[in-house]
Design a protein around this motif. Structure first.
Motif, PDB file in Angstrom:
ATOM      1  N   MET A 117       0.845  -1.198   0.000  1.00  0.00           N
ATOM      2  CA  MET A 117       0.000   0.000   0.000  1.00  0.00           C
ATOM      3  C   MET A 117       0.880   1.247   0.000  1.00  0.00           C
ATOM      4  SD  MET A 117      -2.916   1.127   2.769  1.00  0.00           S
ATOM      5  CE  MET A 117      -3.753   2.694   2.607  1.00  0.00           C
ATOM      6  N   GLN A 118       0.552   2.209  -0.855  1.00  0.00           N
ATOM      7  CA  GLN A 118       1.327   3.438  -0.939  1.00  0.00           C
ATOM      8  C   GLN A 118       1.006   4.355   0.232  1.00  0.00           C
ATOM      9  OE1 GLN A 118       0.248   4.983  -4.825  1.00  0.00           O
ATOM     10  NE2 GLN A 118       2.218   4.338  -5.658  1.00  0.00           N
ATOM     11  N   GLY A 119       2.025   5.063   0.705  1.00  0.00           N
ATOM     12  CA  GLY A 119       1.793   6.045   1.746  1.00  0.00           C
ATOM     13  C   GLY A 119       1.198   7.319   1.169  1.00  0.00           C
ATOM     14  N   ALA A 120       0.673   8.160   2.049  1.00  0.00           N
ATOM     15  CA  ALA A 120       0.111   9.447   1.632  1.00  0.00           C
ATOM     16  C   ALA A 120       1.220  10.484   1.529  1.00  0.00           C
ATOM     17  CB  ALA A 120      -0.946   9.900   2.629  1.00  0.00           C
ATOM     18  N   VAL A 121       0.983  11.489   0.696  1.00  0.00           N
ATOM     19  CA  VAL A 121       1.890  12.625   0.607  1.00  0.00           C
ATOM     20  C   VAL A 121       1.176  13.822   1.224  1.00  0.00           C
ATOM     21  CG1 VAL A 121       3.289  14.101  -0.870  1.00  0.00           C
ATOM     22  CG2 VAL A 121       2.918  11.713  -1.509  1.00  0.00           C
ATOM     23  N   HIS A 122       1.747  14.365   2.273  1.00  0.00           N
ATOM     24  CA  HIS A 122       1.211  15.571   2.925  1.00  0.00           C
ATOM     25  C   HIS A 122       1.937  16.776   2.357  1.00  0.00           C
ATOM     26  CE1 HIS A 122      -1.095  13.557   6.214  1.00  0.00           C
ATOM     27  NE2 HIS A 122      -0.267  12.574   5.906  1.00  0.00           N
ATOM     28  N   ILE A 123       1.197  17.681   1.751  1.00  0.00           N
ATOM     29  CA  ILE A 123       1.775  18.883   1.154  1.00  0.00           C
ATOM     30  C   ILE A 123       1.405  20.068   2.036  1.00  0.00           C
ATOM     31  CG2 ILE A 123       1.794  20.404  -0.848  1.00  0.00           C
ATOM     32  CD1 ILE A 123       1.113  17.949  -2.561  1.00  0.00           C
TER      33      ILE A 123
ATOM     34  N   GLU B 160      -2.506  12.619 -10.181  1.00  0.00           N
ATOM     35  CA  GLU B 160      -2.486  12.061 -11.531  1.00  0.00           C
ATOM     36  C   GLU B 160      -1.817  10.690 -11.524  1.00  0.00           C
ATOM     37  OE1 GLU B 160      -0.837  13.313 -15.986  1.00  0.00           O
ATOM     38  OE2 GLU B 160       0.318  13.813 -14.192  1.00  0.00           O
ATOM     39  N   ALA B 161      -0.798  10.546 -10.672  1.00  0.00           N
ATOM     40  CA  ALA B 161      -0.075   9.278 -10.577  1.00  0.00           C
ATOM     41  C   ALA B 161      -0.733   8.292  -9.631  1.00  0.00           C
ATOM     42  CB  ALA B 161       1.357   9.550 -10.121  1.00  0.00           C
ATOM     43  N   GLY B 162      -1.880   8.673  -9.062  1.00  0.00           N
ATOM     44  CA  GLY B 162      -2.610   7.761  -8.186  1.00  0.00           C
ATOM     45  C   GLY B 162      -2.182   7.781  -6.737  1.00  0.00           C
ATOM     46  N   ARG B 163      -1.413   8.795  -6.334  1.00  0.00           N
ATOM     47  CA  ARG B 163      -0.966   8.860  -4.944  1.00  0.00           C
ATOM     48  C   ARG B 163      -2.010   9.548  -4.070  1.00  0.00           C
ATOM     49  NH1 ARG B 163       4.369   8.434  -3.686  1.00  0.00           N
ATOM     50  NH2 ARG B 163       3.515   8.359  -1.572  1.00  0.00           N
ATOM     51  N   PRO B 164      -2.239   9.074  -2.856  1.00  0.00           N
ATOM     52  CA  PRO B 164      -3.105   9.789  -1.906  1.00  0.00           C
ATOM     53  C   PRO B 164      -2.424  11.101  -1.486  1.00  0.00           C
ATOM     54  CG  PRO B 164      -2.737   7.505  -1.219  1.00  0.00           C
ATOM     55  CD  PRO B 164      -1.755   7.794  -2.309  1.00  0.00           C
ATOM     56  N   VAL B 165      -3.171  12.210  -1.527  1.00  0.00           N
ATOM     57  CA  VAL B 165      -2.604  13.530  -1.257  1.00  0.00           C
ATOM     58  C   VAL B 165      -3.480  14.275  -0.258  1.00  0.00           C
ATOM     59  CG1 VAL B 165      -2.153  15.800  -2.253  1.00  0.00           C
ATOM     60  CG2 VAL B 165      -1.429  13.753  -3.475  1.00  0.00           C
ATOM     61  N   ILE B 166      -2.834  14.900   0.722  1.00  0.00           N
ATOM     62  CA  ILE B 166      -3.513  15.798   1.660  1.00  0.00           C
ATOM     63  C   ILE B 166      -2.740  17.107   1.660  1.00  0.00           C
ATOM     64  CG2 ILE B 166      -4.289  16.171   4.023  1.00  0.00           C
ATOM     65  CD1 ILE B 166      -4.130  13.102   4.403  1.00  0.00           C
ATOM     66  N   VAL B 167      -3.423  18.203   1.334  1.00  0.00           N
ATOM     67  CA  VAL B 167      -2.805  19.530   1.314  1.00  0.00           C
ATOM     68  C   VAL B 167      -3.253  20.287   2.562  1.00  0.00           C
ATOM     69  CG1 VAL B 167      -2.526  21.684   0.036  1.00  0.00           C
ATOM     70  CG2 VAL B 167      -2.848  19.536  -1.209  1.00  0.00           C
ATOM     71  N   HIS B 168      -2.296  20.831   3.280  1.00  0.00           N
ATOM     72  CA  HIS B 168      -2.569  21.632   4.483  1.00  0.00           C
ATOM     73  C   HIS B 168      -2.204  23.088   4.196  1.00  0.00           C
ATOM     74  CE1 HIS B 168      -2.686  17.798   6.785  1.00  0.00           C
ATOM     75  NE2 HIS B 168      -1.658  17.461   6.032  1.00  0.00           N
ATOM     76  N   GLU B 169      -3.174  23.981   4.282  1.00  0.00           N
ATOM     77  CA  GLU B 169      -2.954  25.393   3.968  1.00  0.00           C
ATOM     78  C   GLU B 169      -3.252  26.245   5.202  1.00  0.00           C
ATOM     79  OE1 GLU B 169      -2.390  29.088   2.921  1.00  0.00           O
ATOM     80  OE2 GLU B 169      -1.743  27.441   1.631  1.00  0.00           O
TER      81      GLU B 169
ATOM     82  N   LEU C  25       2.592  10.396  10.974  1.00  0.00           N
ATOM     83  CA  LEU C  25       2.899   9.908   9.641  1.00  0.00           C
ATOM     84  C   LEU C  25       3.301   8.444   9.702  1.00  0.00           C
ATOM     85  CD1 LEU C  25       5.007  12.844   8.136  1.00  0.00           C
ATOM     86  CD2 LEU C  25       2.525  12.535   8.155  1.00  0.00           C
ATOM     87  N   GLY C  26       2.779   7.694   8.746  1.00  0.00           N
ATOM     88  CA  GLY C  26       3.142   6.294   8.640  1.00  0.00           C
ATOM     89  C   GLY C  26       4.525   6.138   8.036  1.00  0.00           C
ATOM     90  N   PRO C  27       5.055   4.925   8.077  1.00  0.00           N
ATOM     91  CA  PRO C  27       6.431   4.691   7.578  1.00  0.00           C
ATOM     92  C   PRO C  27       6.605   5.002   6.096  1.00  0.00           C
ATOM     93  CG  PRO C  27       5.309   2.620   8.059  1.00  0.00           C
ATOM     94  CD  PRO C  27       4.454   3.697   8.622  1.00  0.00           C
ATOM     95  N   LYS C  28       5.543   4.975   5.309  1.00  0.00           N
ATOM     96  CA  LYS C  28       5.646   5.252   3.881  1.00  0.00           C
ATOM     97  C   LYS C  28       5.136   6.644   3.500  1.00  0.00           C
ATOM     98  CE  LYS C  28       5.398   0.430   2.366  1.00  0.00           C
ATOM     99  NZ  LYS C  28       4.719  -0.536   1.457  1.00  0.00           N
ATOM    100  N   ASP C  29       4.670   7.394   4.482  1.00  0.00           N
ATOM    101  CA  ASP C  29       4.164   8.735   4.198  1.00  0.00           C
ATOM    102  C   ASP C  29       5.312   9.697   3.904  1.00  0.00           C
ATOM    103  OD1 ASP C  29       1.642   7.786   4.646  1.00  0.00           O
ATOM    104  OD2 ASP C  29       1.392   8.726   6.615  1.00  0.00           O
ATOM    105  N   GLN C  30       5.015  10.699   3.078  1.00  0.00           N
ATOM    106  CA  GLN C  30       6.011  11.716   2.702  1.00  0.00           C
ATOM    107  C   GLN C  30       5.439  13.102   2.936  1.00  0.00           C
ATOM    108  OE1 GLN C  30       5.992   9.721  -1.157  1.00  0.00           O
ATOM    109  NE2 GLN C  30       8.218   9.920  -1.201  1.00  0.00           N
ATOM    110  N   VAL C  31       6.340  14.081   3.033  1.00  0.00           N
ATOM    111  CA  VAL C  31       5.946  15.473   3.253  1.00  0.00           C
ATOM    112  C   VAL C  31       6.638  16.343   2.207  1.00  0.00           C
ATOM    113  CG1 VAL C  31       5.938  17.436   4.848  1.00  0.00           C
ATOM    114  CG2 VAL C  31       5.715  15.100   5.739  1.00  0.00           C
ATOM    115  N   ILE C  32       5.861  17.225   1.576  1.00  0.00           N
ATOM    116  CA  ILE C  32       6.424  18.257   0.699  1.00  0.00           C
ATOM    117  C   ILE C  32       6.130  19.601   1.348  1.00  0.00           C
ATOM    118  CG2 ILE C  32       6.323  19.383  -1.553  1.00  0.00           C
ATOM    119  CD1 ILE C  32       5.530  16.710  -2.767  1.00  0.00           C
TER     120      ILE C  32
END
Length: 420
Positions: A1-7, A23-32, A248-255
């Motif tokens: 399972m892919q991790g989420a990307v938090h932007i 577009e690439a099918g990744r789960p995305v959460i944007v925090h503004e 964040l899970g082990p596969k989650d990323q942050v931008i």
């Protein structure tokens, strides 16, 4: 399972990264942190004018490949107008001289052979000097390699580079200036046609992106100010907001797609430019359409560029927020120049401008100096799941729409590759 990307950040760099990721099918959460998306590139309803205006004027060009690809992806291309040719009308207010820079379509600058298409009082032998920028040494300023005086500089290179770099070109990093020229004049008129969001920046760059994300499962959370990052060894383990922590899970990323000051507050070891320049934008509501050119460059005036829309005129003064001038004095001074440029009176009464608004941005862009160029951050950081994006990162370009979107694209590519 892919991790989420938090932007973190819903400016153009964050939106561009989010769009490519969904577009690439990744789960995305944007925090503004604020209640709206778009950052410095957005529209808002101004109560003083009683209309929607942009917080600042942004001009894209037909050669801005990343920006146009972004608009195509999110569905915003129909909200911009690309001019049919690379024509830029200018006026020297002090001399009363008008001319139009008309760049031919191909890479070879045939337009230089036609005297009426050259800058007034310039000679064809003056133009090759700009090529010195292309071989400038690292850390050189524009003034180190280019003679910053004379009709050609004052009437062409200075206004063009000031608009692109938002700093007096004499102080600017020569490599950044060269990059701008390579991707515009160096490619010919086909890359220099103005692309204008006549209906407002949000309709083109922001609203379609939010719709695109929503239709593909992307989540955008507003009023979410990030206070700090929680670390665990060499990774980010959590995002600390007001009153809650997002683990964040082990596969989650942050931008991290925020301006340089918030970025370095959150990640103190991060490289980022520390000096900035302001911009002043003055908007006037006009009650009837205005004919003539849509974009006009101004030489020897307070205004730098005048944008003419069917219902408003917006003026940009680059490299300063003009904080030493009162709002009323600024509006009246700018309007006197607008009247000279458009050639007839649009005001409702003599010597009075139409309804106006002044918008100042003290830290509009990083100062595009050699020192700033050395401090621009790469996409990757020392933390394996933390990436950065923003027009202040190492895109090679000054702060602009194209640079912001390129940085978001770069961060999304790294995030996708790291998840494979």
């Amino acid at each position: 399972m892919q991790g989420a990307v938090h932007i973190v950040g819903a400016g153009l760099s964050g939106l561009a990264a989010a769009a490519r990721l969904v577009e690439a099918g990744r789960p995305v959460i944007v925090h503004e942190a604020s209640g709206h998306a778009g950052g410095r590139c957005r529209s808002y309803r101004d109560p003083q004018l009683g209309m929607t205006v942009d917080n600042g004027n942004h001009l894209a060009l037909s050669g801005n490949g990343a920006a146009l690809a972004y608009l195509d992806l999110v569905g915003g291309r129909s909200a911009v107008v690309e001019h049919a040719s690379a024509e830029f009308p200018f006026i020297d207010i002090a001399a009363g001289t008008r001319w139009t820079l008309h760049i031919n379509q191909g890479r070879l600058p045939w337009w230089l052979l036609v005297p009426r298409r050259r800058v007034p009082d310039s000679r064809i032998v003056d133009y090759p000097a700009i090529l010195r920028l292309l071989s400038a040494r690292r850390d050189a300023k524009v003034s180190d390699v280019l003679r910053c005086e004379g009709p050609l500089y004052e009437r062409l290179w200075r206004p063009i580079l000031l608009a692109a770099l938002n700093i007096d070109p004499k102080e600017a990093d020569a490599a950044m200036a060269a990059r701008v020229l390579r991707e515009t004049f160096g490619l010919g008129g086909g890359a220099c046609k103005p692309v204008v969001a006549e209906g407002g920046l949000s309709k083109a760059f922001v609203d379609p992106a939010l719709k695109y994300l929503g239709e593909r499962g992307g989540v955008v959370r507003f009023n979410r100010r990030l206070h700090r990052l929680a670390y665990e060894e060499n990774r980010v383990a959590g995002l600390v907001f007001d009153g809650d922590v997002t683990p964040l899970g082990p596969k989650d990323q942050v931008i991290l797609a925020v301006p340089p000051k918030p970025a370095t507050d959150l990640v103190p070891a991060l490289d980022a430019p520390v000096e900035h320049r302001g911009i002043a934008n003055i908007h006037f509501r006009v009650d009837r359409p205005v004919g003539g050119p849509r974009v006009v460059g101004v030489v020897n005036g307070l205004a730098d560029w005048i944008f003419v829309y069917p219902d408003r005129i917006s003026v940009t003064v680059s490299g300063t927020d003009l904080s030493h001038m009162g709002r009323r004095d600024l509006a009246y001074r700018i309007w006197s120049e607008v009247e000279q440029v458009v050639g007839f009176d649009l005001a409702t009464s003599p010597n009075e401008p139409p309804p106006w608004q002044v918008v100042r941005e003290r830290r509009a862009t990083f100062a595009a100096t050699p020192a700033a160029a050395r401090r621009r951050s790469r996409t990757r950081t020392e933390f394996r799941n933390l990436l950065v994006a923003g027009d202040w990162t190492d895109t090679g370009l000054p702060a602009c729409i194209e640079g912001a979107i390129r940085s978001g694209d770069a961060a999304s590519r790294v995030a996708i590759e790291a998840s494979r």
